[in-house]
Design an enzyme around this catalytic site. Structure first.
Site, PDB file in Angstrom:
ATOM      1  N   LYS A  19       0.863  -1.200   0.000  1.00 51.46           N
ATOM      2  CA  LYS A  19       0.000   0.000   0.000  1.00 51.46           C
ATOM      3  C   LYS A  19       0.882   1.227   0.000  1.00 51.46           C
ATOM      4  O   LYS A  19       2.016   1.176   0.475  1.00 51.46           O
ATOM      5  CB  LYS A  19      -0.878   0.022   1.257  1.00 51.46           C
ATOM      6  CG  LYS A  19      -2.087   0.932   1.138  1.00 51.46           C
ATOM      7  CD  LYS A  19      -3.241   0.215   0.496  1.00 51.46           C
ATOM      8  CE  LYS A  19      -4.387   1.129   0.172  1.00 51.46           C
ATOM      9  NZ  LYS A  19      -5.581   0.360  -0.255  1.00 51.46           N
ATOM     10  N   ASP A  21      -7.109   4.385  -4.585  1.00 49.75           N
ATOM     11  CA  ASP A  21      -7.716   4.270  -3.246  1.00 49.75           C
ATOM     12  C   ASP A  21      -8.328   5.644  -2.996  1.00 49.75           C
ATOM     13  O   ASP A  21      -8.543   6.415  -3.950  1.00 49.75           O
ATOM     14  CB  ASP A  21      -6.668   3.891  -2.180  1.00 49.75           C
ATOM     15  CG  ASP A  21      -7.306   3.433  -0.867  1.00 49.75           C
ATOM     16  OD1 ASP A  21      -7.732   2.274  -0.785  1.00 49.75           O
ATOM     17  OD2 ASP A  21      -7.402   4.250   0.077  1.00 49.75           O
TER      18      ASP A  21
HETATM   19  P1  NDP Z   1     -12.949   7.906  -2.882  1.00 50.02           P
HETATM   20  O1  NDP Z   1     -11.882   8.899  -2.690  1.00 50.02           O
HETATM   21  O2  NDP Z   1     -13.506   7.679  -4.252  1.00 50.02           O
HETATM   22  O3  NDP Z   1     -14.194   8.238  -1.942  1.00 50.02           O
HETATM   23  C1  NDP Z   1     -14.042   8.294  -0.556  1.00 50.02           C
HETATM   24  C2  NDP Z   1     -15.364   8.676   0.072  1.00 50.02           C
HETATM   25  O4  NDP Z   1     -15.256   8.559   1.478  1.00 50.02           O
HETATM   26  C3  NDP Z   1     -15.740  10.116  -0.208  1.00 50.02           C
HETATM   27  O5  NDP Z   1     -17.149  10.223  -0.193  1.00 50.02           O
HETATM   28  C4  NDP Z   1     -15.119  10.837   0.980  1.00 50.02           C
HETATM   29  O6  NDP Z   1     -15.735  12.088   1.285  1.00 50.02           O
HETATM   30  C5  NDP Z   1     -15.372   9.849   2.090  1.00 50.02           C
HETATM   31  N1  NDP Z   1     -14.302   9.992   3.116  1.00 50.02           N
HETATM   32  C6  NDP Z   1     -12.983   9.825   2.940  1.00 50.02           C
HETATM   33  N2  NDP Z   1     -12.318  10.082   4.076  1.00 50.02           N
HETATM   34  C7  NDP Z   1     -13.257  10.402   4.967  1.00 50.02           C
HETATM   35  C8  NDP Z   1     -13.188  10.772   6.321  1.00 50.02           C
HETATM   36  N3  NDP Z   1     -12.021  10.845   6.983  1.00 50.02           N
HETATM   37  N4  NDP Z   1     -14.373  11.042   6.952  1.00 50.02           N
HETATM   38  C9  NDP Z   1     -15.557  10.964   6.282  1.00 50.02           C
HETATM   39  N5  NDP Z   1     -15.664  10.634   4.996  1.00 50.02           N
HETATM   40  C10 NDP Z   1     -14.541  10.355   4.350  1.00 50.02           C
HETATM   41  O7  NDP Z   1     -12.390   6.537  -2.279  1.00 50.02           O
HETATM   42  P2  NDP Z   1     -12.908   5.044  -2.523  1.00 50.02           P
HETATM   43  O8  NDP Z   1     -14.364   5.017  -2.716  1.00 50.02           O
HETATM   44  O9  NDP Z   1     -12.013   4.442  -3.538  1.00 50.02           O
HETATM   45  O10 NDP Z   1     -12.526   4.375  -1.119  1.00 50.02           O
HETATM   46  C11 NDP Z   1     -13.444   4.254  -0.043  1.00 50.02           C
HETATM   47  C12 NDP Z   1     -12.991   3.163   0.905  1.00 50.02           C
HETATM   48  O11 NDP Z   1     -12.950   1.919   0.202  1.00 50.02           O
HETATM   49  C13 NDP Z   1     -11.595   3.333   1.504  1.00 50.02           C
HETATM   50  O12 NDP Z   1     -11.577   2.759   2.795  1.00 50.02           O
HETATM   51  C14 NDP Z   1     -10.712   2.497   0.571  1.00 50.02           C
HETATM   52  O13 NDP Z   1      -9.534   2.089   1.213  1.00 50.02           O
HETATM   53  C15 NDP Z   1     -11.654   1.325   0.319  1.00 50.02           C
HETATM   54  N6  NDP Z   1     -11.403   0.520  -0.867  1.00 50.02           N
HETATM   55  C16 NDP Z   1     -11.313   1.073  -2.115  1.00 50.02           C
HETATM   56  C17 NDP Z   1     -11.123   0.271  -3.217  1.00 50.02           C
HETATM   57  C18 NDP Z   1     -11.089   0.815  -4.599  1.00 50.02           C
HETATM   58  O14 NDP Z   1     -11.007   0.020  -5.551  1.00 50.02           O
HETATM   59  N7  NDP Z   1     -11.187   2.134  -4.810  1.00 50.02           N
HETATM   60  C19 NDP Z   1     -10.951  -1.186  -3.083  1.00 50.02           C
HETATM   61  C20 NDP Z   1     -11.146  -1.669  -1.738  1.00 50.02           C
HETATM   62  C21 NDP Z   1     -11.343  -0.839  -0.694  1.00 50.02           C
HETATM   63  P3  NDP Z   1     -15.002  13.452   0.799  1.00 50.02           P
HETATM   64  O15 NDP Z   1     -15.116  13.453  -0.689  1.00 50.02           O
HETATM   65  O16 NDP Z   1     -15.752  14.525   1.473  1.00 50.02           O
HETATM   66  O17 NDP Z   1     -13.581  13.330   1.284  1.00 50.02           O
HETATM   67  O1  2IT Z   2      -7.981  -1.422  -0.744  1.00 47.68           O
HETATM   68  C1  2IT Z   2      -7.906  -1.921  -1.886  1.00 47.68           C
HETATM   69  O2  2IT Z   2      -8.023  -3.136  -2.064  1.00 47.68           O
HETATM   70  C2  2IT Z   2      -7.712  -1.021  -3.027  1.00 47.68           C
HETATM   71  N1  2IT Z   2      -7.653   0.190  -2.830  1.00 47.68           N
HETATM   72  C3  2IT Z   2      -7.552  -1.583  -4.413  1.00 47.68           C
HETATM   73  C4  2IT Z   2      -6.143  -2.049  -4.639  1.00 47.68           C
HETATM   74  C5  2IT Z   2      -5.812  -2.495  -6.034  1.00 47.68           C
HETATM   75  O3  2IT Z   2      -4.635  -2.821  -6.238  1.00 47.68           O
HETATM   76  O4  2IT Z   2      -6.697  -2.527  -6.911  1.00 47.68           O
END
Ligand code: NDP
Ligand code: 2IT
Length: 444
Positions: free
Chosen positions: A126, A166
């Protein structure tokens, strides 16, 4: 002291001021107790647990970049290459002001077991930076991404370490990083996943984490005699994971009534309008107030609150430690019967225990959100064979992977006498494969 307790104490002592990392290690080690005790002598002799909780390599570097006014800024950046026993390091890059080494280590540690659960050959890693893309121009984001990659390119590659998106890292950032990697290294290879479709990205990667979350949830409900159709769902977050979780939940016949961001949340009793949400978040990069302003049925509330809404199913999809004990109590009191984590470690340990003790089906993030990284691994396969698969092909592979993950953790939980405890099942199933590979490869 038991081996598990010894190793946990060592982690706390050697990694001070990294509470999220401690929390992730504690959750994994606690549920591995029975497996560790059964193999204690061999694991102790090989220091297997000490090795698994210690990253193979940690890179820390500065990222200087120039804003549109000519001002220079410096951010801290990280890449933690945690474990390569079963494949090249694989995991996302988080860009958020809260990023520090402890957060990247918690995410990298979780990634080891998640990637193992996918059944695909990917190790755990990561990275990220405390750079905040919010409010920056495209030029400023490009300046940051290019400077970041100017350093990171030395340590990554299609067969060594393959970063992805992420929080804060989406298609725009991956594009700028890929361009800079190619320019410096002079090779066109699948070094990043989540790429655009015109330059090697996989169809369905954008949707994969959210869709995968719903495929797994659907299977978990089915195996417990329940159905997702006509159920009320609350979702937190409004980013990549939340948007496509919302879309797939609706395709499966559920009604999603909330989304949130870091400033507030929306309650929309008629069901979230996904097209509008995408327009506000993906195109305009705006706040949820704009969603509420454009939609008659929606109410906007400042602060935190989605877990107080009556629902059948809750899907935390924003960030770590966003679902606390008091939230778990509210969900149970309102009749919620299933929680599946789209985000990484969104539920605190006491909240998880409360949900489990009250009969709520609970699936942890390392299983429930594994569809994103699994589809990244499918993108790596397509890049290696220089072919692109259709949306339907990738989506059907994703669905199979998620259904298999659920059965793996269900079986592992049953085998070790903890039926229905999917946290234990996920940790045990994920760990056993990595432990076997590490043992076979000797002391490295
Ligand atoms: P994005 O940046 O696309 O979206 C994040 C969302 O979460 C936004 O709505 C953001 O609000 C909100 N957010 C982030 N930080 C905070 C905080 N500290 N308090 C409140 N709201 C918060 O990220 P993703 O959707 O990609 O990721 C979301 C989660 O999923 C994370 O935990 C990530 O690690 C996990 N994840 C992502 C994957 C992927 O493929 N993208 C795969 C597996 C897990 P705002 O815009 O206001 O900051
Ligand atoms: O938390 C996660 O699994 C991710 N942000 C996706 C990682 C990836 O390599 O697609």
């Amino acid at each position: 002291m038991s081996y598990v307790d010894e190793v946990y104490s060592m982690v706390v002592e050697k990694n001070p001021a990294q509470p999220e990392f401690h929390q992730a290690v504690k959750e994994v080690l606690e549920s591995l107790r029975v497996v560790i005790e059964a193999n204690e002598e061999a694991y102790r002799k090989d220091a297997l647990l000490e090795r698994i909780v210690t990253p193979e390599r940690q890179l820390l570097f500065r990222v200087p970049w120039v804003d549109d006014n000519g001002q220079v800024h410096v951010n801290n950046a990280f890449r933690v290459q945690f474990n390569s026993a079963i494949g090249p390091y694989k995991g996302g890059l988080r860009l958020h002001p809260s990023v520090n080494l402890g957060i990247i280590k918690f995410l990298g540690f979780e990634q080891i077991f998640k990637n193992s659960l996918t059944g695909l050959p990917i190790g755990g890693g990561k990275g990220g930076s405390d750079f905040d893309p919010k409010g920056k121009s495209d030029r400023e984001v490009m300046a940051f991404c290019q400077s970041f990659m100017t350093e990171l390119n030395k340590y990554i590659g299609a067969d060594t370490d393959v970063p992805a998106g992420d929080i804060g890292t989406g298609a725009r950032e991956i594009g700028y990083m890929f361009g800079q990697y190619k320019r410096i290294r002079g090779v066109y290879e699948g070094v990043l996943t989540g790429k655009g479709l015109s330059y090697g990205g996989s169809l369905a990667r954008t949707e994969a984490t959210g869709y995968g979350l719903l495929y797994l949830t659907e299977e978990m409900l089915k195996c417990n005699g329940k159905d997702i159709k006509d159920k009320t769902v609350v979702i937190s977050g409004s980013g990549n994971v939340a948007i496509y979780a919302c879309q797939k939940a609706q395709q499966l016949g559920a009604k999603v009534v909330t989304v949130s961001d870091s400033t507030g949340w929306v309650y929309d009793p008629e069901g979230i309008d996904v097209a509008l949400l995408k327009e506000v978040k993906e195109v305009k990069r705006a706040r949820l107030t704009e969603y509420a302003a454009a939609r008659k049925s929606a109410e906007y509330h400042e602060g935190k609150g989605v877990w107080t809404v009556k629902c059948d199913i809750a899907l935390p999809c924003a960030t770590q430690n966003e679902l606390l004990l008091e939230d778990a109590k509210a969900l149970v009191a309102n009749g919620c019967f299933a929680v599946a984590e789209g985000a990484n470690m969104p539920t605190t340990m006491d909240a998880t225990e409360y949900l489990q003790q009250n009969g709520v089906l609970f699936c942890p993030g390392k299983a429930a959100n594994a569809g994103g990284v699994a589809t990244s691994a499918l993108e790596m396969s397509q890049n290696s064979e220089r072919l692109s698969w259709s949306f339907e092909e990738v989506d059907s592979k994703l669905k199979n992977i998620m259904v298999n993950i659920f059965h793996n953790l269900d079986d592992a939980a049953k085998k070790y006498g903890m039926e229905g405890n999917y946290v234990a099942g996920a940790n045990i199933a994920g760990f056993l494969k990595v432990a076997e590979a590490m043992t076979a490869q000797g002391i490295v």
